[in-house]
Design a protein around this motif. Structure first.
Motif, short mmCIF file in Angstrom:
data_model
loop_
_atom_site.label_atom_id
_atom_site.label_comp_id
_atom_site.label_asym_id
_atom_site.label_seq_id
_atom_site.Cartn_x
_atom_site.Cartn_y
_atom_site.Cartn_z
N ASP A 107 29.60 70.56 -23.91
CA ASP A 107 31.04 70.73 -24.02
C ASP A 107 31.52 70.87 -25.46
O ASP A 107 32.40 71.68 -25.75
N SER A 108 30.97 70.08 -26.38
CA SER A 108 31.44 70.17 -27.76
C SER A 108 31.19 71.55 -28.34
O SER A 108 32.05 72.12 -29.02
N ARG A 109 30.03 72.14 -28.06
CA ARG A 109 29.74 73.49 -28.57
C ARG A 109 30.64 74.52 -27.88
O ARG A 109 31.12 75.46 -28.53
N HIS A 111 33.66 74.05 -26.84
CA HIS A 111 34.99 73.94 -27.46
C HIS A 111 35.00 74.65 -28.81
O HIS A 111 35.96 75.34 -29.15
N GLU A 112 33.92 74.49 -29.58
CA GLU A 112 33.82 75.19 -30.87
C GLU A 112 33.89 76.70 -30.69
O GLU A 112 34.46 77.42 -31.52
#
Length: 116
Positions: A107-109, A111-112
């Motif tokens: 998820d963090s990637r 979002h990036e």
């Protein structure tokens, strides 16, 4: 005001979103099925969910298992959108997001990359 849309039309939008996936990525998807469901019982506000073992986490022991599932949830997507154009966009984002999980992208990637 939530968008009203038949289940059949929503399924068409999911199929259209899948058609947008580049051929090399679609061809690399392995043992996964995409399903449309009304909502997730445990988390009724989520838009989609990947259930399975990401390609990056599969080992030589992986085999003989039921297909991974990507669930796209109709009710929360329709509830958050105000027009059919917004539904089209949100379905595409959700489909890409969940396919990315199949490829091991967290998820963090996402979002990036703007697919959060």
């Amino acid at each position: 005001m939530p968008v009203e849309m038949t289940a059949a039309r929503f399924e068409e939008l999911v199929a259209d979103a899948l058609d947008e996936v580049p051929g090399e990525l679609a061809g690399a998807m392995d043992n996964v099925v995409v399903l449309v469901e009304d909502h997730n019982e445990e988390a009724p506000d989520i838009l989609g969910l990947y259930h399975g073992v990401a390609l990056t986490e599969r080992t030589s022991d992986y085999g003989g298992v039921l297909p991974d599932r990507i669930s796209i949830y109709r009710t929360p997507i329709l509830r958050m959108c105000e027009s059919e154009d917004q539904v089209v966009e949100e379905v595409l984002i959700t489909v890409v997001h969940e396919i990315a999980h199949h490829f091991g992208i967290d998820d963090s990637r996402l979002h990036e990359l703007g697919w959060g």
